[in-house]
Design a protein around this motif. Structure first.
Motif: not given
Length: 84
Positions: A66-75
């Motif tokens: 979930v944290a990686e998905i959040s980081r990807s969406v933010a980028a």
């Protein structure tokens, strides 16, 4: 961004600590008797400790995903913002 970083830290802590707990329980199960397990783990059997450790390990992996998905969406949002 704060929660993404916090999620990544929590995920790593869960994965590392639960991994150590599972390894300790497995090694304890093969080296000593089952009657000593409550003294060191606070559970009835080493099997319960292994089950709990694997559960926390999977929770850590899920939080990391979930944290990686959040980081990807933010980028991705940042790239779109810069293009505009």
């Amino acid at each position: 961004m704060f929660f993404t970083k916090l999620g990544r830290v929590i995920a790593w802590v869960l994965v590392i600590l639960s991994g150590f707990r599972v390894v300790a329980a497995v090694s304890f199960a093969f080296t000593t008797g089952q009657n000593m397990a409550p003294r060191y783990f606070g559970s009835k059997t080493t099997g319960e400790v292994i089950d709990q450790g694997l559960l926390y390990l999977l929770i850590g992996v899920a939080v990391g995903i979930v944290a990686e998905i959040s980081r990807s969406v933010a980028a991705k949002a940042e790239v779109i913002k810069q293009e505009s």
